[in-house]
Scaffold this motif. Structure first.
Motif, PDB file in Angstrom:
ATOM      1  N   TRP A   1       0.507 -15.040   5.589  1.00  0.00           N
ATOM      2  CA  TRP A   1       1.630 -14.340   4.493  1.00  0.00           C
ATOM      3  C   TRP A   1       0.492 -12.922   4.302  1.00  0.00           C
ATOM      4  O   TRP A   1      -0.430 -12.650   3.639  1.00  0.00           O
ATOM      5  N   THR A   2       1.748 -11.843   4.370  1.00  0.00           N
ATOM      6  CA  THR A   2       1.122 -10.088   3.986  1.00  0.00           C
ATOM      7  C   THR A   2       2.212  -9.795   2.527  1.00  0.00           C
ATOM      8  O   THR A   2       3.407 -10.560   2.411  1.00  0.00           O
ATOM      9  N   VAL A   3       1.628  -9.519   1.537  1.00  0.00           N
ATOM     10  CA  VAL A   3       2.266  -9.392   0.871  1.00  0.00           C
ATOM     11  C   VAL A   3       3.051  -7.927   0.524  1.00  0.00           C
ATOM     12  O   VAL A   3       2.871  -7.758   1.051  1.00  0.00           O
ATOM     13  N   THR A   4       4.849  -8.057  -0.578  1.00  0.00           N
ATOM     14  CA  THR A   4       4.895  -7.416  -0.138  1.00  0.00           C
ATOM     15  C   THR A   4       5.287  -6.367  -1.635  1.00  0.00           C
ATOM     16  O   THR A   4       5.297  -5.613  -1.723  1.00  0.00           O
ATOM     17  N   THR A   5       5.904  -7.676  -2.459  1.00  0.00           N
ATOM     18  CA  THR A   5       5.541  -7.367  -4.200  1.00  0.00           C
ATOM     19  C   THR A   5       4.291  -8.490  -4.748  1.00  0.00           C
ATOM     20  O   THR A   5       3.859  -9.392  -4.682  1.00  0.00           O
ATOM     21  N   LEU A   6       3.620  -7.462  -5.391  1.00  0.00           N
ATOM     22  CA  LEU A   6       3.132  -7.924  -6.348  1.00  0.00           C
ATOM     23  C   LEU A   6       3.804  -7.455  -8.529  1.00  0.00           C
ATOM     24  O   LEU A   6       3.732  -5.799  -8.962  1.00  0.00           O
ATOM     25  N   ALA A   7       4.305  -8.430  -9.340  1.00  0.00           N
ATOM     26  CA  ALA A   7       4.975  -8.410 -10.215  1.00  0.00           C
ATOM     27  C   ALA A   7       6.044  -7.130 -10.320  1.00  0.00           C
ATOM     28  O   ALA A   7       6.270  -6.492 -11.313  1.00  0.00           O
ATOM     29  N   GLY A   8       6.818  -7.315  -8.809  1.00  0.00           N
ATOM     30  CA  GLY A   8       7.503  -6.588  -8.759  1.00  0.00           C
ATOM     31  C   GLY A   8       7.778  -4.786  -9.055  1.00  0.00           C
ATOM     32  O   GLY A   8       8.306  -4.309  -7.970  1.00  0.00           O
ATOM     33  N   ASN A   9       6.332  -4.878  -8.260  1.00  0.00           N
ATOM     34  CA  ASN A   9       5.855  -3.551  -7.395  1.00  0.00           C
ATOM     35  C   ASN A   9       6.023  -3.585  -6.453  1.00  0.00           C
ATOM     36  O   ASN A   9       4.719  -4.916  -5.765  1.00  0.00           O
ATOM     37  N   PRO A  10       5.540  -2.621  -5.382  1.00  0.00           N
ATOM     38  CA  PRO A  10       5.286  -2.825  -3.848  1.00  0.00           C
ATOM     39  C   PRO A  10       4.081  -2.713  -4.270  1.00  0.00           C
ATOM     40  O   PRO A  10       3.097  -1.708  -4.322  1.00  0.00           O
ATOM     41  N   VAL A  11       3.846  -3.418  -3.327  1.00  0.00           N
ATOM     42  CA  VAL A  11       2.294  -3.061  -2.345  1.00  0.00           C
ATOM     43  C   VAL A  11       2.236  -1.745  -1.675  1.00  0.00           C
ATOM     44  O   VAL A  11       2.923  -1.355  -1.542  1.00  0.00           O
ATOM     45  N   LEU A  12       0.965  -0.738  -1.740  1.00  0.00           N
ATOM     46  CA  LEU A  12       0.473   0.142  -1.905  1.00  0.00           C
ATOM     47  C   LEU A  12       0.731   0.955   0.243  1.00  0.00           C
ATOM     48  O   LEU A  12       0.752  -0.312   0.384  1.00  0.00           O
ATOM     49  N   ALA A  13       1.244   1.128   0.531  1.00  0.00           N
ATOM     50  CA  ALA A  13       1.602   1.772   1.550  1.00  0.00           C
ATOM     51  C   ALA A  13       0.468   1.775   2.476  1.00  0.00           C
ATOM     52  O   ALA A  13      -0.435   2.720   2.204  1.00  0.00           O
ATOM     53  N   GLY A  14       0.003   1.199   3.966  1.00  0.00           N
ATOM     54  CA  GLY A  14      -1.613   1.726   4.569  1.00  0.00           C
ATOM     55  C   GLY A  14      -2.229   0.641   4.273  1.00  0.00           C
ATOM     56  O   GLY A  14      -3.327   0.456   3.885  1.00  0.00           O
ATOM     57  N   HIS A  15      -2.279   0.140   2.566  1.00  0.00           N
ATOM     58  CA  HIS A  15      -3.233  -1.170   2.054  1.00  0.00           C
ATOM     59  C   HIS A  15      -2.448  -2.276   2.035  1.00  0.00           C
ATOM     60  O   HIS A  15      -2.695  -2.861   1.159  1.00  0.00           O
ATOM     61  N   ALA A  16      -2.404  -3.373   3.646  1.00  0.00           N
ATOM     62  CA  ALA A  16      -1.952  -4.518   2.787  1.00  0.00           C
ATOM     63  C   ALA A  16      -2.781  -5.452   2.318  1.00  0.00           C
ATOM     64  O   ALA A  16      -4.061  -5.476   2.389  1.00  0.00           O
ATOM     65  N   VAL A  17      -2.167  -6.135   1.746  1.00  0.00           N
ATOM     66  CA  VAL A  17      -2.586  -7.205   0.982  1.00  0.00           C
ATOM     67  C   VAL A  17      -2.363  -8.913   1.854  1.00  0.00           C
ATOM     68  O   VAL A  17      -0.954  -8.945   1.515  1.00  0.00           O
ATOM     69  N   THR A  18      -2.632  -9.588   2.353  1.00  0.00           N
ATOM     70  CA  THR A  18      -2.707 -10.528   3.463  1.00  0.00           C
ATOM     71  C   THR A  18      -3.918 -12.037   3.237  1.00  0.00           C
ATOM     72  O   THR A  18      -4.865 -12.036   2.048  1.00  0.00           O
TER      73      THR A  18
ATOM     74  N   ALA B   1     -16.193  -1.698  -3.122  1.00  0.00           N
ATOM     75  CA  ALA B   1     -16.040  -0.613  -4.042  1.00  0.00           C
ATOM     76  C   ALA B   1     -14.562   0.511  -2.842  1.00  0.00           C
ATOM     77  O   ALA B   1     -15.130   0.933  -2.190  1.00  0.00           O
ATOM     78  N   CYS B   2     -13.287  -0.161  -3.627  1.00  0.00           N
ATOM     79  CA  CYS B   2     -12.474   1.258  -3.080  1.00  0.00           C
ATOM     80  C   CYS B   2     -11.851   2.241  -4.063  1.00  0.00           C
ATOM     81  O   CYS B   2     -12.511   2.119  -5.148  1.00  0.00           O
ATOM     82  N   GLU B   3     -10.882   4.110  -3.165  1.00  0.00           N
ATOM     83  CA  GLU B   3     -10.251   4.116  -4.164  1.00  0.00           C
ATOM     84  C   GLU B   3      -9.720   3.618  -5.456  1.00  0.00           C
ATOM     85  O   GLU B   3      -8.997   1.957  -5.440  1.00  0.00           O
ATOM     86  N   ARG B   4      -9.363   3.888  -6.496  1.00  0.00           N
ATOM     87  CA  ARG B   4      -8.936   3.462  -7.945  1.00  0.00           C
ATOM     88  C   ARG B   4      -7.686   2.541  -7.729  1.00  0.00           C
ATOM     89  O   ARG B   4      -7.724   1.687  -8.515  1.00  0.00           O
ATOM     90  N   GLU B   5      -6.732   3.027  -7.027  1.00  0.00           N
ATOM     91  CA  GLU B   5      -5.374   2.676  -7.105  1.00  0.00           C
ATOM     92  C   GLU B   5      -5.289   1.415  -6.622  1.00  0.00           C
ATOM     93  O   GLU B   5      -4.920   0.332  -6.829  1.00  0.00           O
ATOM     94  N   ILE B   6      -6.071   1.192  -4.901  1.00  0.00           N
ATOM     95  CA  ILE B   6      -5.986   0.116  -4.738  1.00  0.00           C
ATOM     96  C   ILE B   6      -7.447  -0.914  -4.966  1.00  0.00           C
ATOM     97  O   ILE B   6      -7.196  -2.337  -5.113  1.00  0.00           O
ATOM     98  N   MET B   7      -8.175  -0.984  -6.073  1.00  0.00           N
ATOM     99  CA  MET B   7      -8.914  -1.413  -6.730  1.00  0.00           C
ATOM    100  C   MET B   7      -7.780  -1.991  -7.727  1.00  0.00           C
ATOM    101  O   MET B   7      -8.227  -3.073  -7.633  1.00  0.00           O
ATOM    102  N   GLN B   8      -6.852  -1.486  -8.565  1.00  0.00           N
ATOM    103  CA  GLN B   8      -6.183  -2.251  -9.858  1.00  0.00           C
ATOM    104  C   GLN B   8      -5.153  -2.950  -8.576  1.00  0.00           C
ATOM    105  O   GLN B   8      -4.530  -3.997  -9.150  1.00  0.00           O
ATOM    106  N   GLN B   9      -4.562  -2.232  -7.486  1.00  0.00           N
ATOM    107  CA  GLN B   9      -3.856  -3.514  -6.857  1.00  0.00           C
ATOM    108  C   GLN B   9      -4.334  -4.641  -6.400  1.00  0.00           C
ATOM    109  O   GLN B   9      -4.077  -6.134  -6.331  1.00  0.00           O
ATOM    110  N   GLU B  10      -6.084  -4.715  -5.919  1.00  0.00           N
ATOM    111  CA  GLU B  10      -6.883  -5.844  -6.151  1.00  0.00           C
ATOM    112  C   GLU B  10      -6.588  -6.646  -7.049  1.00  0.00           C
ATOM    113  O   GLU B  10      -6.961  -7.689  -6.915  1.00  0.00           O
TER     114      GLU B  10
END
Length: 104
Positions: free
Chosen positions: A1-18, A58-67
């Protein structure tokens, strides 16, 4: 599965969550920064995610927040539903919406 939204917010472009489920009761995936895995129990409309293990890059702050958001929603998910090609995992904190992964 590829995540499209998290709590109504889109996943960061170019940073897929699967993630994927296997037939032995496990969930495995990638948060776009770290790999994770653990046990899960799936019954009709219900889901329970066990303790997850994860790599610790460790990754960029916004990627870590998405995680953090993804893993929090995932581990607190209590129900699931499939609507067409979309899987919705619901927790008290919000929903994870994902679509079927295409073959790599």
């Amino acid at each position: 599965w590829t995540v499209t939204t998290l709590a109504g917010n889109p996943v960061l472009a170019g940073h897929a969550v699967t993630f994927d489920f296997d037939t032995e009761g496990n969930i495995n995936g990638n948060t776009s920064c770290n790999s994770f895995g653990g046990s899960c129990t799936i019954t009709e409309g219900k889901i329970e995610i066990g303790r997850l293990r994860s790599t610790r890059r460790a990754c960029e702050r916004e990627i870590m927040q998405q995680e953090r958001t993804f893993l929090s929603l995932l581990t607190s998910a209590t129900s699931w539903a499939i609507n067409g090609d979309e899987l919705v995992l619901t927790s008290p904190e919000g929903e994870i919406k994902a679509v079927r992964r295409t073959a790599d």
